[in-house]
Write an enzyme that holds these catalytic residues in place. Structure first.
Site, PDB file in Angstrom:
ATOM      1  N   ASP A  57       0.858  -1.186   0.000  1.00  0.00           N
ATOM      2  CA  ASP A  57       0.000   0.000   0.000  1.00  0.00           C
ATOM      3  C   ASP A  57       0.891   1.231   0.000  1.00  0.00           C
ATOM      4  O   ASP A  57       1.631   1.465   0.966  1.00  0.00           O
ATOM      5  CB  ASP A  57      -0.903  -0.020   1.236  1.00  0.00           C
ATOM      6  CG  ASP A  57      -1.930   1.108   1.228  1.00  0.00           C
ATOM      7  OD1 ASP A  57      -1.762   2.066   0.444  1.00  0.00           O
ATOM      8  OD2 ASP A  57      -2.889   1.033   2.018  1.00  0.00           O
ATOM      9  N   ASN A  61       1.755   6.145 -10.575  1.00  0.00           N
ATOM     10  CA  ASN A  61       0.531   5.933 -11.347  1.00  0.00           C
ATOM     11  C   ASN A  61      -0.674   5.626 -10.470  1.00  0.00           C
ATOM     12  O   ASN A  61      -1.813   5.838 -10.884  1.00  0.00           O
ATOM     13  CB  ASN A  61       0.740   4.797 -12.344  1.00  0.00           C
ATOM     14  CG  ASN A  61      -0.545   4.366 -13.014  1.00  0.00           C
ATOM     15  OD1 ASN A  61      -1.072   5.041 -13.896  1.00  0.00           O
ATOM     16  ND2 ASN A  61      -1.108   3.228 -12.573  1.00  0.00           N
ATOM     17  N   ALA A  62      -0.460   5.113  -9.261  1.00  0.00           N
ATOM     18  CA  ALA A  62      -1.571   4.698  -8.396  1.00  0.00           C
ATOM     19  C   ALA A  62      -2.532   5.858  -8.164  1.00  0.00           C
ATOM     20  O   ALA A  62      -2.115   6.995  -7.923  1.00  0.00           O
ATOM     21  CB  ALA A  62      -1.034   4.188  -7.061  1.00  0.00           C
ATOM     22  N   LEU A 113     -19.503  18.306  -3.934  1.00  0.00           N
ATOM     23  CA  LEU A 113     -18.937  18.715  -2.650  1.00  0.00           C
ATOM     24  C   LEU A 113     -19.973  18.707  -1.533  1.00  0.00           C
ATOM     25  O   LEU A 113     -19.686  18.301  -0.404  1.00  0.00           O
ATOM     26  CB  LEU A 113     -18.308  20.104  -2.776  1.00  0.00           C
ATOM     27  CG  LEU A 113     -17.612  20.633  -1.515  1.00  0.00           C
ATOM     28  CD1 LEU A 113     -16.455  19.722  -1.114  1.00  0.00           C
ATOM     29  CD2 LEU A 113     -17.122  22.062  -1.731  1.00  0.00           C
ATOM     30  N   ASN A 131     -22.308  16.769  -1.042  1.00  0.00           N
ATOM     31  CA  ASN A 131     -22.622  15.398  -0.617  1.00  0.00           C
ATOM     32  C   ASN A 131     -21.375  14.575  -0.291  1.00  0.00           C
ATOM     33  O   ASN A 131     -21.486  13.374  -0.028  1.00  0.00           O
ATOM     34  CB  ASN A 131     -23.393  14.673  -1.732  1.00  0.00           C
ATOM     35  CG  ASN A 131     -24.672  15.388  -2.110  1.00  0.00           C
ATOM     36  OD1 ASN A 131     -25.373  15.909  -1.250  1.00  0.00           O
ATOM     37  ND2 ASN A 131     -24.971  15.438  -3.395  1.00  0.00           N
ATOM     38  N   ASN A 153     -13.941  19.194 -12.918  1.00  0.00           N
ATOM     39  CA  ASN A 153     -14.994  18.302 -13.377  1.00  0.00           C
ATOM     40  C   ASN A 153     -16.068  18.204 -12.302  1.00  0.00           C
ATOM     41  O   ASN A 153     -15.757  18.144 -11.102  1.00  0.00           O
ATOM     42  CB  ASN A 153     -14.424  16.905 -13.670  1.00  0.00           C
ATOM     43  CG  ASN A 153     -15.228  16.160 -14.705  1.00  0.00           C
ATOM     44  OD1 ASN A 153     -16.165  16.695 -15.292  1.00  0.00           O
ATOM     45  ND2 ASN A 153     -14.876  14.909 -14.931  1.00  0.00           N
ATOM     46  N   TYR A 192     -10.783  14.722  -6.515  1.00  0.00           N
ATOM     47  CA  TYR A 192      -9.892  14.179  -7.546  1.00  0.00           C
ATOM     48  C   TYR A 192      -9.170  15.305  -8.278  1.00  0.00           C
ATOM     49  O   TYR A 192      -7.948  15.248  -8.488  1.00  0.00           O
ATOM     50  CB  TYR A 192     -10.704  13.338  -8.523  1.00  0.00           C
ATOM     51  CG  TYR A 192      -9.893  12.646  -9.589  1.00  0.00           C
ATOM     52  CD1 TYR A 192      -9.166  11.503  -9.292  1.00  0.00           C
ATOM     53  CD2 TYR A 192      -9.881  13.119 -10.899  1.00  0.00           C
ATOM     54  CE1 TYR A 192      -8.423  10.858 -10.277  1.00  0.00           C
ATOM     55  CE2 TYR A 192      -9.144  12.480 -11.885  1.00  0.00           C
ATOM     56  CZ  TYR A 192      -8.420  11.351 -11.572  1.00  0.00           C
ATOM     57  OH  TYR A 192      -7.688  10.719 -12.539  1.00  0.00           O
TER      58      TYR A 192
END
Length: 441
Positions: free
Chosen positions: A256, A282-283, A291, A293, A341, A347
């Protein structure tokens, strides 16, 4: 997931119907393969204003399929056009760029390349800065006009030799899904790999999140280019991770990346005297909600995996010396981090943070010969995008200049270019692998 619309437009009925209805007609992109590793055809080298010394010599080494020429051959459709505009220093001189490309742009072959070579903006010459910045708008617009799988890029240079690795990438099938990008190559010296066919031979790489999808494609591409790869993914994906690593002849590392001791365990796995030449972050995960919710756990988990673990691990591997002098660091951003987005504040924040990290660290790592860059994927055909509702998925595929989604290998090829020892002049760059998406810059 198969793009049935793309396949349909490649048939005679599909071409007829989409033309009559004025629907998008994307061309099937020509990507790298063992059978066709190079573009094939004329490489037309044009000059606007004063030429850049040494550029012709570099272009002569672009591959056996390309035939450099400074004149348009009769009945020829050039596979690539390079316009040297480094000497353009006034608004009036931009007319020479128009004069060079206007007569030939229609003749560029399907899936061909147009690369405009510019110079860095001069802080002490506003005339030059205005003219050179104008090239950016010109190239981005040209990329949206070309169609038929053709791409356009702006490459800023101070010398030709350090750009060979980048030109080899841009003037090849490896850059099929990269268009409308502005890339700067710094410095006047370059270290070419022993073999351009296997530029990563003798190098050790770590790819996080590589059990499947984009990460697995990156690992496979680095192995193809000669690297020994450690494939890292979370322990619950160990079975799939092991299958991927075994298939590639790589080493599986179930771990992890958010663990506090992740960097120490990576160093331990490399063994005595081991070190990393290439670090690929890349993970990543998504936990989408608007936002209003979004629960705290959804916010913190995305920031931790996508951004904080990247910062912590990179710092620790640099401090311990595990990242060797001359190493390459490549992190994964996203066009969501550039344009934003709906439902992805967490994200988008994490991916925008990657861009900030790359730009801030690049000048500090230069003394060690270490580069750090980011790829920013757009709509890539993966299991995740296959689960997106049909109409949203189709919009994601078509809302770019190439009219289709990218493949994991498109991100992998861009990553491998960043990772090359010949790309030492490329640092602090963020390159979108999105077919020139309508979202973002």
């Amino acid at each position: 997931m198969a793009d049935r619309y793309l396949h349909f437009t490649g048939t005679a009925p599909g071409r007829f119907l989409t033309k009559r209805l004025r629907l998008p007609q994307p061309a099937e992109l020509r990507r790298w393969s063992i059978e066709h590793p190079f573009l094939e055809g004329d490489l037309l080298h044009l000059t606007a204003a004063d030429p850049l010394p040494g550029l012709a010599d570099v272009l002569s080494r672009m591959g056996p399929g390309l035939r450099p020429t400074e004149t348009v051959r009769e009945s020829s459709r050039p596979a690539a056009v390079v316009v040297d505009a480094t000497g353009v220093a006034t608004a009036a001189a931009l007319a020479e760029v128009h004069a060079a490309l206007h007569p030939v742009v229609r003749s560029v072959a399907d899936c061909g390349r147009v690369v405009v070579i510019g110079a860095p903006l001069a802080a002490d010459d506003h005339h030059q800065a205005a003219a050179q910045q104008a090239l950016e708008g010109f190239v981005r617009s040209l990329g949206k006009e070309l169609g038929r799988g053709r791409t356009a890029q702006l490459l800023r240079l101070t010398a030709a030799e350090p750009a060979e690795s980048t030109l080899r990438f841009l003037l090849s099938p490896r850059s099929a899904y990269v268009s409308g990008q502005v890339i700067e190559v710094a410095g006047t010296e370059a270290t070419a790999p022993a073999s351009w066919d296997h530029p990563l031979a003798g190098r050790t790489a770590l790819v996080t999140g590589s059990a499947r999808g984009i990460g697995a494609a990156v690992a496979e591409t680095l192995v193809r280019d000669g690297a020994h790869v450690f494939c890292l993914d979370i322990p619950r994906s160990e079975e799939e991770l092991t299958r991927t690593a075994t298939r590639l002849g790589a080493t599986a590392l179930p771990l992890d990346i958010t663990a506090p001791d992740a960097a120490d365990r990576i160093t331990e796995a490399l063994g005595d005297g081991g070190g990393l030449d290439i670090l690929i972050h890349n993970a990543g995960i998504t936990r989408d909600r608007k936002l209003a919710n979004m629960q705290t756990e959804r916010w913190s988990s995305v920031i931790d995996v996508n951004l904080d673990s990247v910062v912590r691990t990179t710092d620790a591997l640099l401090k311990s010396g595990t990242l060797r002098e001359g190493a390459r660091i490549v992190a994964t951003a996203s066009i969501a981090g550039i344009a934003g987005n709906v439902g992805q504040t967490n994200y988008a924040a994490s991916k925008a943070g990657i861009i900030g990290l790359v730009r801030a660290m690049a000048p500090r790592l230069t003394e060690q010969g270490i580069t750090i860059n980011a790829v920013a994927p757009g709509f890539i055909e993966t299991n995740m995008t296959a689960a997106v509702p049909l109409f949203i998925r189709e919009a994601g595929r078509r809302m770019n200049s190439l009219g289709q989604g990218g493949l994991p290998v498109d991100v992998a090829e861009t990553t491998a270019w960043f990772a090359s020892p010949g790309s030492g002049g490329v640092t602090g760059q963020v390159v979108r692998v999105c077919g020139q998406s309508l979202l973002g810059a």
